[in-house]
Write a protein that holds these residues in place. Structure first.
Motif, PDB file in Angstrom:
ATOM      1  N   ILE A  11       0.710  -1.236   0.144  1.00 26.09           N
ATOM      2  CA  ILE A  11      -0.071  -0.071  -0.124  1.00 26.09           C
ATOM      3  C   ILE A  11       0.798   1.220   0.054  1.00 26.09           C
ATOM      4  CG2 ILE A  11      -2.095  -1.036   1.087  1.00 26.09           C
ATOM      5  CD1 ILE A  11      -1.309   0.058   3.600  1.00 26.09           C
ATOM      6  N   GLY A  12       2.064   1.165  -0.647  1.00 23.35           N
ATOM      7  CA  GLY A  12       3.004   2.545  -0.808  1.00 23.35           C
ATOM      8  C   GLY A  12       3.835   2.508   0.353  1.00 23.35           C
ATOM      9  N   ARG A  13       4.116   3.712   0.780  1.00 21.10           N
ATOM     10  CA  ARG A  13       5.097   4.377   1.508  1.00 21.10           C
ATOM     11  C   ARG A  13       4.450   5.230   2.796  1.00 21.10           C
ATOM     12  NH1 ARG A  13      10.178   2.022   0.215  1.00 21.10           N
ATOM     13  NH2 ARG A  13      10.131   1.590  -1.846  1.00 21.10           N
ATOM     14  N   ASP A  14       5.088   4.956   3.860  1.00 25.07           N
ATOM     15  CA  ASP A  14       4.613   5.799   5.026  1.00 25.07           C
ATOM     16  C   ASP A  14       5.412   7.260   4.954  1.00 25.07           C
ATOM     17  OD1 ASP A  14       7.018   5.412   6.114  1.00 25.07           O
ATOM     18  OD2 ASP A  14       6.509   4.325   7.872  1.00 25.07           O
ATOM     19  N   ALA A  15       4.971   7.916   6.057  1.00 27.73           N
ATOM     20  CA  ALA A  15       5.495   9.456   6.073  1.00 27.73           C
ATOM     21  C   ALA A  15       7.030   9.331   6.083  1.00 27.73           C
ATOM     22  CB  ALA A  15       4.911  10.099   7.005  1.00 27.73           C
ATOM     23  N   TYR A  16       7.710   8.312   6.108  1.00 25.37           N
ATOM     24  CA  TYR A  16       9.153   8.388   6.548  1.00 25.37           C
ATOM     25  C   TYR A  16       9.777   7.467   5.329  1.00 25.37           C
ATOM     26  CZ  TYR A  16       7.807   9.675  11.116  1.00 25.37           C
ATOM     27  OH  TYR A  16       7.181  10.548  12.183  1.00 25.37           O
ATOM     28  N   GLY A  17       8.825   6.979   4.250  1.00 23.58           N
ATOM     29  CA  GLY A  17       9.634   6.588   3.231  1.00 23.58           C
ATOM     30  C   GLY A  17       9.677   5.232   3.189  1.00 23.58           C
ATOM     31  N   ARG A  18       9.086   4.314   4.161  1.00 22.17           N
ATOM     32  CA  ARG A  18       9.300   2.955   4.448  1.00 22.17           C
ATOM     33  C   ARG A  18       8.209   2.214   3.716  1.00 22.17           C
ATOM     34  NH1 ARG A  18       9.578   3.316  10.946  1.00 22.17           N
ATOM     35  NH2 ARG A  18       7.614   4.267  10.671  1.00 22.17           N
ATOM     36  N   ARG A  19       8.477   1.146   3.054  1.00 17.78           N
ATOM     37  CA  ARG A  19       7.470   0.331   2.485  1.00 17.78           C
ATOM     38  C   ARG A  19       6.402  -0.039   3.603  1.00 17.78           C
ATOM     39  NH1 ARG A  19       7.808  -5.682   1.271  1.00 17.78           N
ATOM     40  NH2 ARG A  19       6.251  -5.742  -0.115  1.00 17.78           N
ATOM     41  N   VAL A  20       5.083   0.045   3.103  1.00 16.10           N
ATOM     42  CA  VAL A  20       4.320  -0.499   3.967  1.00 16.10           C
ATOM     43  C   VAL A  20       3.112  -1.394   2.984  1.00 16.10           C
ATOM     44  CG1 VAL A  20       1.867   0.293   5.275  1.00 16.10           C
ATOM     45  CG2 VAL A  20       3.827   1.775   4.982  1.00 16.10           C
ATOM     46  N   THR A  21       2.772  -2.586   4.016  1.00 17.25           N
ATOM     47  CA  THR A  21       2.207  -3.534   3.342  1.00 17.25           C
ATOM     48  C   THR A  21       0.977  -3.766   4.394  1.00 17.25           C
ATOM     49  OG1 THR A  21       3.230  -5.627   4.755  1.00 17.25           O
ATOM     50  CG2 THR A  21       3.952  -4.950   2.395  1.00 17.25           C
ATOM     51  N   ALA A  22      -0.340  -4.360   3.740  1.00 18.28           N
ATOM     52  CA  ALA A  22      -1.510  -4.620   4.640  1.00 18.28           C
ATOM     53  C   ALA A  22      -1.846  -6.103   4.277  1.00 18.28           C
ATOM     54  CB  ALA A  22      -2.597  -3.958   4.103  1.00 18.28           C
ATOM     55  N   THR A  32     -10.656 -13.505  11.386  1.00 12.02           N
ATOM     56  CA  THR A  32      -9.987 -12.866  10.104  1.00 12.02           C
ATOM     57  C   THR A  32      -9.504 -11.477  10.577  1.00 12.02           C
ATOM     58  OG1 THR A  32     -11.304 -13.613   8.398  1.00 12.02           O
ATOM     59  CG2 THR A  32     -10.156 -12.088   7.672  1.00 12.02           C
ATOM     60  N   VAL A  33      -8.104 -11.097  10.399  1.00 13.39           N
ATOM     61  CA  VAL A  33      -7.488  -9.916  10.761  1.00 13.39           C
ATOM     62  C   VAL A  33      -6.563  -9.309   9.867  1.00 13.39           C
ATOM     63  CG1 VAL A  33      -7.678 -10.584  13.408  1.00 13.39           C
ATOM     64  CG2 VAL A  33      -5.696 -11.091  12.116  1.00 13.39           C
ATOM     65  N   TRP A  34      -6.475  -7.949  10.239  1.00 14.32           N
ATOM     66  CA  TRP A  34      -5.535  -7.269   9.283  1.00 14.32           C
ATOM     67  C   TRP A  34      -4.303  -6.935  10.149  1.00 14.32           C
ATOM     68  CZ3 TRP A  34      -5.940  -5.834   4.179  1.00 14.32           C
ATOM     69  CH2 TRP A  34      -7.173  -6.097   3.552  1.00 14.32           C
ATOM     70  N   GLU A  35      -3.088  -6.910   9.454  1.00  9.24           N
ATOM     71  CA  GLU A  35      -1.845  -6.354  10.018  1.00  9.24           C
ATOM     72  C   GLU A  35      -1.312  -5.486   9.036  1.00  9.24           C
ATOM     73  OE1 GLU A  35       1.707  -8.613  11.844  1.00  9.24           O
ATOM     74  OE2 GLU A  35       2.234  -8.485   9.985  1.00  9.24           O
ATOM     75  N   LEU A  36      -0.911  -4.320   9.643  1.00 11.18           N
ATOM     76  CA  LEU A  36      -0.418  -2.914   8.804  1.00 11.18           C
ATOM     77  C   LEU A  36       0.989  -2.938   9.270  1.00 11.18           C
ATOM     78  CD1 LEU A  36      -2.935  -0.449   9.096  1.00 11.18           C
ATOM     79  CD2 LEU A  36      -2.659  -1.865   7.289  1.00 11.18           C
ATOM     80  N   ARG A  37       2.028  -2.928   8.153  1.00 13.16           N
ATOM     81  CA  ARG A  37       3.390  -3.048   8.541  1.00 13.16           C
ATOM     82  C   ARG A  37       4.236  -2.491   7.675  1.00 13.16           C
ATOM     83  NH1 ARG A  37       6.811  -7.998  10.707  1.00 13.16           N
ATOM     84  NH2 ARG A  37       9.085  -6.956  10.292  1.00 13.16           N
ATOM     85  N   SER A  38       4.928  -1.243   8.478  1.00 11.20           N
ATOM     86  CA  SER A  38       5.820  -0.294   7.766  1.00 11.20           C
ATOM     87  C   SER A  38       7.435  -1.275   7.940  1.00 11.20           C
ATOM     88  CB  SER A  38       6.005   0.884   8.238  1.00 11.20           C
ATOM     89  OG  SER A  38       6.565   1.082   9.283  1.00 11.20           O
ATOM     90  N   GLU A  39       8.195  -1.478   6.761  1.00  7.19           N
ATOM     91  CA  GLU A  39       9.382  -2.273   6.821  1.00  7.19           C
ATOM     92  C   GLU A  39      10.620  -1.183   7.512  1.00  7.19           C
ATOM     93  OE1 GLU A  39       9.515  -5.379   6.507  1.00  7.19           O
ATOM     94  OE2 GLU A  39       7.415  -5.778   5.551  1.00  7.19           O
ATOM     95  N   PRO A  40      11.345  -1.880   7.900  1.00  4.57           N
ATOM     96  CA  PRO A  40      12.623  -1.052   8.512  1.00  4.57           C
ATOM     97  C   PRO A  40      13.375  -0.771   7.356  1.00  4.57           C
ATOM     98  CG  PRO A  40      12.409  -3.078   9.798  1.00  4.57           C
ATOM     99  CD  PRO A  40      11.458  -3.206   8.483  1.00  4.57           C
ATOM    100  N   MET A  41      13.826   0.578   7.404  1.00  2.00           N
ATOM    101  CA  MET A  41      14.890   1.267   6.463  1.00  2.00           C
ATOM    102  C   MET A  41      16.345   0.800   6.602  1.00  2.00           C
ATOM    103  SD  MET A  41      13.284   5.061   5.593  1.00  2.00           S
ATOM    104  CE  MET A  41      14.141   5.168   4.178  1.00  2.00           C
ATOM    105  N   MET A  43      19.176  -0.683   9.747  1.00  2.00           N
ATOM    106  CA  MET A  43      19.490  -1.457  11.208  1.00  2.00           C
ATOM    107  C   MET A  43      18.928  -0.856  12.425  1.00  2.00           C
ATOM    108  SD  MET A  43      20.533  -4.503  10.308  1.00  2.00           S
ATOM    109  CE  MET A  43      21.388  -5.338  11.624  1.00  2.00           C
ATOM    110  N   ARG A  44      18.986   0.383  12.410  1.00  2.00           N
ATOM    111  CA  ARG A  44      18.532   1.017  13.428  1.00  2.00           C
ATOM    112  C   ARG A  44      17.097   1.450  13.675  1.00  2.00           C
ATOM    113  NH1 ARG A  44      21.534   6.579  12.562  1.00  2.00           N
ATOM    114  NH2 ARG A  44      21.144   5.821  10.549  1.00  2.00           N
ATOM    115  N   ASP A  45      16.256   1.228  12.533  1.00  2.00           N
ATOM    116  CA  ASP A  45      14.884   1.264  12.331  1.00  2.00           C
ATOM    117  C   ASP A  45      14.165  -0.120  12.611  1.00  2.00           C
ATOM    118  OD1 ASP A  45      12.329   2.138  11.842  1.00  2.00           O
ATOM    119  OD2 ASP A  45      12.981   2.379   9.667  1.00  2.00           O
TER     120      ASP A  45
END
Length: 70
Positions: A11-22, A32-41, A43-45
Motif C-alpha cells: 500500500i505504498g510508503r509511509d510518512a518516513y519513506g518505508r514500504r508499507v504492506t497490509a 480474520t484480521v489485518w496487519e499493517l506493517r512498515s518495513e525497517p529502512m 538496522m537502527r529502524d
C-alpha cells in the motif's frame, strides 16, 4: 483441501519513506484480521506494526478518511 490463509497488499510508503504492506489473514482460532506493517529502512529502524484489525476497522478507516477530506 487447500485453503487461502493470507492475502498481502503493498500500500505504498509511509510518512518516513518505508514500504508499507497490509496483510489479511486467518488466525489460529479462525478470526480474520489485518496487519499493517512498515518495513525497517536500516538496522537502527524497527519499522512499525499494528495487528488485530477487523475488516470493519479497515472500512471505518476509509470512512474516516472520506469524512476528514470532506
Amino acid at each position: 483441501m487447500p485453503q487461502l490463509v493470507e492475502q498481502k497488499v503493498d500500500i505504498g510508503r509511509d510518512a518516513y519513506g518505508r514500504r508499507v504492506t497490509a496483510t489479511r489473514k486467518r488466525t489460529y482460532d479462525g478470526k480474520t484480521v489485518w496487519e499493517l506493517r512498515s518495513e525497517p529502512m536500516d538496522m537502527r529502524d524497527e519499522g512499525e506494526r499494528m495487528s488485530g484489525l477487523s475488516d470493519e476497522n479497515v472500512r471505518e478507516l476509509v470512512q474516516a478518511l472520506d469524512l476528514i477530506k470532506g
